[in-house]
Each structure stands twice: as structure tokens, then as C-alpha cells.
Enzyme design. Structure first.
Site, short mmCIF file in Angstrom:
data_model
loop_
_atom_site.label_atom_id
_atom_site.label_comp_id
_atom_site.label_asym_id
_atom_site.label_seq_id
_atom_site.Cartn_x
_atom_site.Cartn_y
_atom_site.Cartn_z
N LYS A 188 0.82 -1.21 0.00
CA LYS A 188 0.00 0.00 0.00
C LYS A 188 0.86 1.27 0.00
O LYS A 188 2.09 1.18 0.13
CB LYS A 188 -0.96 -0.05 1.19
C1 LIG Z 1 -5.56 -4.23 0.92
C2 LIG Z 1 -7.04 -4.02 1.04
C3 LIG Z 1 -7.72 -4.27 2.23
C4 LIG Z 1 -7.13 -5.02 3.38
O1 LIG Z 1 -6.07 -4.39 3.98
P1 LIG Z 1 -5.28 -5.19 5.14
O2 LIG Z 1 -4.47 -4.12 5.80
O3 LIG Z 1 -4.44 -6.23 4.45
O4 LIG Z 1 -6.30 -5.79 6.04
C5 LIG Z 1 -9.04 -3.90 2.33
N1 LIG Z 1 -9.69 -3.32 1.30
C6 LIG Z 1 -9.08 -3.10 0.12
C7 LIG Z 1 -9.85 -2.43 -0.98
C8 LIG Z 1 -7.74 -3.46 -0.06
O5 LIG Z 1 -7.15 -3.26 -1.24
#
Ligand SMILES: *Cc1c(COP(=O)(O)O)cnc(C)c1O
Length: 390
Positions: free
Chosen positions: A191
């Protein structure tokens, strides 16, 4: 930036951007001896809240945990419904099932690939069981929040934003994180702010924040760090609910502090990559990402193109294979949830119910976009795309 992949010539789809600042922070943390949620996590929360303009920021170990806590604090329970986009990662919907509530899936807007507010309006007219909505800011482009908030406030429906892609993103000048009732961010390895595994919930609602803080750590009324600071004896604590184990490790918070300081530099680099793709790929038979309205910031977590099925010489799957042969990693965001066995079977979902998401899925490809990409990497991606589609 270092690149720990075996093949030096391979351009991965995503890569974290770790500088000496992150390494220094982690060393400091290790030397301090405090490994669980502690002083760095507390500073990370305060600074994050300031950056997005929220009263509270609650650090957790994932965005999924943040969404679960947010919905639990909103009182979502068995037999109730939460509306979300069908074009998302399964986490946005699974947290609804954690609470024995049911997702109400809606289709997306063709241009932004975000939740279509008119479908939301329709859902709230059709069902009286909806207590909350989870808009997903796809790729880092904010949803139409004015419409969504307007529709929800008329029916007293709460808004929990899935901002896993949306740091830093603005909507009409406001930072995502300061708009809905609560907002969940992801600091997963790929991210825009990456700590490995981590997340944050932001809100202006004092009661909601208090409930999330308690449920984040076993339903204990004070967290461990506060326990060592308060007037009461250090051994004393009270369990007021069967909570969860969702607190953020201190090492992750340390990385987060450094990444947060570098947020403008990281965001500018993603923005520059997106601009180069926009300029170079416009000549090809594909749909480029929809531009943000003037003055608003796109986080560019993803750069998603859609091949034009009438004019592209090859289909999406062959394009991905061709890019891979040229040493370039790509991905598909998302396989919509109506195609995932659990959701499809449990809620009897079919592609005809979600024509825009289905068509988007057939033709979409996510190109590499991350701040550690070199100018040369960007040129290689562009040249490969032109070789395959030009
Ligand atoms: C990556 C992602 C998540 C989950 O994030 P985590 O920190 O791994 O729990 C939730 N929603 C979307 C749209 C994502 O791309």
C-alpha cells in the site's frame, strides 16, 4: 532504493520504498526494548490524526481489523445489512460476515470504478435492514462522498470508508479520513504507506473511538502502555467485553512514523509515474484512469487501464502474459466478489446483476506503480505496452 528480487531485470508489480529513515526508526525501536504497542505507536496515531484532520486515530494490525472494529462499534449485528461495492477485495465484505450481518452488494460507476451512488440510493429504498455503508476508494480516487453522505444521512445509515487505497487522497479539499463516520486505512506491504502489516481507523466520534480502543486489545479498558503511566497499580486492568487482538506492533509503528514523514515525497513520485503513463499510453486502444477533479489529490495506489475490446489486438489475459514475458509484473484489481465462490454461492450472485463490474473485470489490468520505480522502469513498462497494443 534496494530491490530484493532474484531477477534484477524484473519489474515487480509492487514494491515497498524503504529508506534509511525507516531503518533508523526500527533500530531505535529494537534498542529501546519496547516491542509491543508503545510510545512510537502513540506518536504515530497522533501524527496520523493530524495529517488526515481527524480527532482520533486508532492503530491496528490491518485495515481488515480497523473495519471490523468500526462496524462492531457502530452496532452492526445479526440480520442487519451493510452496503458495499462488488468491485473490491474480499476484506471489505468479510468484516460484515464477522458480525453475522449480510453484505448488500452494489455495482460501480463506469468511469471511476467506485460505488455508484444511485445504486446506493436504490438499495436503501429497497431494504430497511441496512445500517451502514462501506464505500471503497478504488485505486486512490475518492468516491462521490457528498452524494453518499447525503443519501445516508436521510436514512440514518452510518458510513465506514474503506480507504485501503486512499492515503493521501482528498475529496473536494478534504482529506479522506476526515469525511465519513469512520475511515479504515491499510499499511499492508504493497500500500502507499507500507509497514508490512498494519492499519488505522480514524474518526471524530468520541464514543466510537473509545469502543474501538477497548475492543482492539481484548476488551481491556486501558491498553498496556497507559497501564504503566496511570495512577492505578500497574498490574490492574478490567475486561469489559470479549475483545480482539488487533493492536499494532511497535516495530510496525516505527516504520509507519518514517513513512508518514515521507508521505509527500512518496505521493509525488506516484503522481509523476501516473502522469508519464497518461501521456504515453493515450495513443493505445485502452481506457486510461479517470482524472481527479481539479485540485483534488489521487493517491495512485493503483494505475488501472482497461483494454478496448473492439480495437485492442489482444485480450487482457494475453496482455498480462506478454508483459510477463517482457519482465514486467502486472495484476488484476479486482476479481469482483460476484465471481468468488463463497460470495457467489451464499448470496446467489451472478454477473448480470453487476454488468459494469463484470465488464471492467474482463478488460482491466493494473500496471506497476510504486515510488521506488526508476525512470527507466517506467519507460520499459510503456515500451512493452506499446509493443503489445500499438
Ligand atoms: C488491501 C485491502 C484491504 C485489506 O487491507 P489489510 O491491511 O491487508 O487488512 C481492504 N480493502 C481493500 C480495498 C484493499 O485493497
Amino acid at each position: 532504493m534496494s530491490r530484493n528480487v532474484t531477477d534484477q531485470n524484473f519489474i515487480p508489480f509492487a514494491l515497498p520504498d524503504i529508506s534509511n529513515a525507516e531503518i533508523e526508526q526500527v533500530l531505535e525501536c529494537l534498542k529501546s526494548g519496547w516491542l509491543t504497542t508503545g510510545p512510537k505507536a502513540a506518536v504515530f496515531e497522533t501524527r496520523f490524526a493530524e495529517v488526515v484532520g481527524a480527532r482520533h486515530a486508532i492503530a491496528v494490525n490491518s485495515c481488515t481489523a480497523a473495519m471490523h472494529l468500526g462496524l462492531e462499534a457502530m452496532g452492526i449485528g445479526a440480520g442487519r445489512q451493510v452496503v458495499t461495492s462488488v468491485f473490491t477485495f474480499t476484506a471489505s465484505a468479510e468484516v460484515i460476515r464477522y458480525l453475522n450481518a449480510d453484505p448488500y452488494f452494489i455495482d460501480i460507476d463506469h468511469d471511476t470504478m467506485n460505488m455508484n451512488p444511485s445504486h446506493l440510493e436504490h438499495a436503501l429504498e429497497k431494504s430497511s435492514r441496512v445500517d451502514a455503508v462501506i464505500p471503497v476508494h478504488f485505486a486512490g480516487h475518492a468516491c462521490e462522498m457528498a452524494d453518499i453522505l447525503d443519501i445516508c444521512s436521510q436514512k440514518s445509515v452510518r458510513v465506514l470508508e474503506d480507504a485501503a487505497h486512499a492515503f493521501p487522497t482528498t475529496y473536494r479539499g478534504h482529506m479522506v479520513g476526515s469525511i465519513g463516520d469512520a475511515t479504515a486505512f491499510s499499511f499492508y506491504a504493497t500500500k502507499t504507506l507500507a509497514v508490512g502489516e498494519g492499519g488505522m481507523l480514524t474518526t471524530d466520534d468520541d464514543a466510537l473511538a473509545e469502543r474501538c480502543r477497548i475492543m482492539r486489545l481484548h476488551g481491556i479498558s486501558r491498553d498496556v502502555f497507559n497501564r504503566y503511566q496511570s495512577e492505578q497499580p500497574a498490574w490492574f486492568y478490567e475486561v469489559v467485553a470479549p475483545g480482539f487482538k488487533y493492536n499494532l506492533p511497535e516495530i510496525a509503528a516505527a516504520i509507519g512514523l518514517a513513512q508518514l514523514d515521507r508521505r509527500d515525497e512518496l505521493a509525488r513520485r506516484r503522481q509523476a509515474i501516473a502522469m508519464r503513463y497518461n501521456e504515453a499510453l493515450g495513443i493505445l486502444p485502452l481506457v486510461l484512469p479517470t482524472p481527479r477533479s481539479a485540485g483534488d489529490q489521487h493517491a495512485w495506489h493503483l494505475y488501472v487501464i482497461r483494454l478496448d475490446p473492439e480495437h485492442a489486438p489482444i485480450g487482457r489475459d494475453d496482455f498480462i502474459a506478454g508483459m510477463s514475458e517482457r519482465g514486467i509484473g502486472t495484476s488484476v484489481h479486482f476479481i469482483p466478489l460476484h465471481r468468488q465462490p463463497y460470495w457467489r454461492d451464499r448470496y446467489e450472485l451472478s454477473p448480470e446483476q453487476f454488468p459494469v463490474a463484470e465488464r471492467t473485470f474482463q478488460h482491466c489490468v493494473s500496471l506497476p506503480i510504486y515510488s521506488a520505480m526508476s525512470d527507466d522502469d517506467i519507460s520499459r513498462v510503456i515500451d512493452a505496452a506499446i509493443a503489445l497494443l500499438g
